[in-house]
Each structure stands twice: as C-alpha cells, then as structure tokens.
Write a protein that holds these residues in place. Sequence first.
Motif, short mmCIF file in Angstrom:
data_model
loop_
_atom_site.label_atom_id
_atom_site.label_comp_id
_atom_site.label_asym_id
_atom_site.label_seq_id
_atom_site.Cartn_x
_atom_site.Cartn_y
_atom_site.Cartn_z
N GLY A 35 0.79 -1.27 0.01
CA GLY A 35 0.12 -0.17 0.04
C GLY A 35 0.85 1.25 -0.02
O GLY A 35 0.23 2.39 -0.40
N VAL A 36 1.97 1.27 0.41
CA VAL A 36 2.73 2.62 0.48
C VAL A 36 4.21 2.23 -0.63
O VAL A 36 4.89 3.23 -0.89
N VAL A 37 4.14 0.99 -0.97
CA VAL A 37 5.45 0.92 -2.20
C VAL A 37 4.59 0.23 -3.43
O VAL A 37 3.96 -0.85 -3.11
N SER A 38 4.56 0.68 -4.58
CA SER A 38 4.18 -0.12 -5.84
C SER A 38 4.77 -1.66 -5.73
O SER A 38 5.83 -1.83 -5.68
N VAL A 42 8.41 -3.69 -4.73
CA VAL A 42 8.71 -4.41 -3.34
C VAL A 42 9.98 -5.24 -3.55
O VAL A 42 10.73 -5.57 -2.49
N PRO A 43 10.28 -5.77 -4.78
CA PRO A 43 11.62 -6.74 -4.66
C PRO A 43 12.93 -5.90 -4.31
O PRO A 43 13.64 -6.25 -3.82
N TYR A 91 13.29 5.96 1.39
CA TYR A 91 11.74 5.56 2.06
C TYR A 91 11.56 6.91 2.56
O TYR A 91 10.11 7.21 2.43
N VAL A 92 12.18 7.68 3.01
CA VAL A 92 11.99 9.02 3.41
C VAL A 92 11.13 9.87 2.54
O VAL A 92 9.97 10.59 2.42
N ILE A 93 11.86 10.19 1.25
CA ILE A 93 11.53 11.18 0.38
C ILE A 93 10.42 10.34 -0.28
O ILE A 93 9.37 11.15 -1.02
N GLU A 94 10.22 9.10 -0.62
CA GLU A 94 9.12 8.42 -1.48
C GLU A 94 7.95 8.24 -0.50
O GLU A 94 6.88 7.75 -0.94
N SER A 170 6.79 7.70 -8.19
CA SER A 170 7.89 6.80 -7.50
C SER A 170 9.27 7.28 -8.11
O SER A 170 9.38 7.63 -9.33
N LEU A 171 10.18 6.78 -7.39
CA LEU A 171 11.62 6.82 -7.80
C LEU A 171 12.08 8.31 -8.13
O LEU A 171 13.43 8.41 -8.56
#
Length: 283
Positions: A35-38, A42-43, A91-94, A170-171
């Motif tokens: 839910g917080v990472v597409s 995740v891999p 993780y912080v910025i995304e 993202s990214l």
Amino acid sequence: MLNNLRLHSVLWAVTGLLALVAAVTGVAVPGIYAGVVSSELVPGAFSQDLISIVASVGLISVALAGGREQAKGQIIALGLLGYLFYAFGIYVIERTYNGFYLVYLAIFSLSFWALIAAGASLQRDFRAPELPRSLRLISASGALLQPMIFYPLWIGMLLPLMSSGNQIDSLYSIFILDLCFIMPGFLLLAILAYRSRPLGMLLLPALYVLGFALIFSLALGELVKPLFGLDTNIQSFWTSLVLSVFFGVLGALHLLRLELTAGPGQPAQRAAHQRHTGSTSRR
C-alpha cells in the motif's frame, strides 16, 4: 583518523542498530510495504533491506571496535553510513508511510549528521595518505566516470518532466539523492584525488563502498523478483552486477594500497614523544 572516536562510535552504533531493526523487519515482513510501495518496486525494497542488514552489522562492528579500529575501518564505516543515508533516504523521500516511517527519518537524519560530524573531526595532523600514482589516477577516473554518466542521464529524464509539468509517483528520490549528494561527492573527490589532495585519496574509497552496496542491491533485486511473481530483467541484472563489481574492485584496490601514517598528534606518536621527553629530562 577521527578525533573523539568514542562519540562517533556511539553515533554509528545507534544508527546501525536502528537500521538493523528496520531492515530485518522489512525482510521478515515484506507486507509492511503493501500500500505504500508499488508492487513492482517491492523486490527492490526487499533486496535493499538485505544489503542494509549487512551494512548495519558492519557499521555496528566498527563502532564496537572503538579505539582499536584502524583508519581504514573508519573509512569503510563512512561508506556504510553513506549507504544507509541513501537507502533510507529513499524511504523518507518516497513517503513510505508505514509503521517504521519515524525510524526511517531517524536513520536518515543520524547518518547524515554522523557524516557531517566525521568531516568536522578529521585529524588535522594526520599525514597525507600515499597511493601509487597509477592507481590514484585509475581510482579518480572511475569516480569521475559516475557524474559524467549520471548527470546527463538523470537530467535528460528530468527535462521532459519539467517541460510537461508531470509529477512522477515513484523513484523521484533517486534524482534528488544522486544529483544533490552522490554525484557532487564523486566529482569533488575525483578532482581532489587527481590533484593528490589528502582528502580525496582518503575518502574516495568510502564512496566506492557506498556505490557497491547500492548497485549490488539492484542486482540482487532482479534475482529476487520471482519470489514476488515478477520476471527477472537479465540485462538490468548484469548491468548492475558489472557496475557493482567495478565499484567493489576499485574501492578494494584503493583501500588496500592506501598507506596511512599517523601524524605527531596520534596516540602512539604522542606516547613515543612523551617517553623520549621523559628520558631526556632524566638525563
């Protein structure tokens, strides 16, 4: 190499411990990213956490060694701090707003300020490190290659976004971290190493440690994709693996051949000086 090593050891141990807890949780319970990472990313988070576990253990080990640790160990520790700054900065910025987000913020902040503190604590009387000229030029060229590749690549990807006003989901953290921190670091230290400046020859291996850990996590991310129902991109895997090996080999050669000699302010030298002074006064 660093003054007030006990203070730095505490900072490194706390940073490493927090990163170890966060990374172990990410590997053991990858659902924290749901839910917080597409799903296709995740891999990458999983492999990054695997590398973060190794980096955290390494950082804690150097911290626990304390004053017994040699200067080369401290250089490796700085590279591991840089890796944790980058990895948890993503993780912080995304906006990875799971239950560990405050921990990510703490790691991001602690690693940054630990690096700043280390820069401010470099011993001024540390003698200039020595490195064979050919290896110094190869190492500096390898470092200079990074901004020469990634500045045009990332800016070329940003220009269409700037033209259209499109905001990617993202990214985008990669653009921020690379263009604002990592590439300037490679550029600056490469120039200093070319000019035989002590700071460049001393700290360039730390950037290679950071680069190896980051890029190897990308290669590992491709290998673990089948665990998450995704196909491995063979080209991406080999590209990342070759680049990580490039970083690792250059960093290892630079660090192994780097000759560090304690200056008069070092404990061993001060003790010898005091013994000599004492014997002279007795005579």
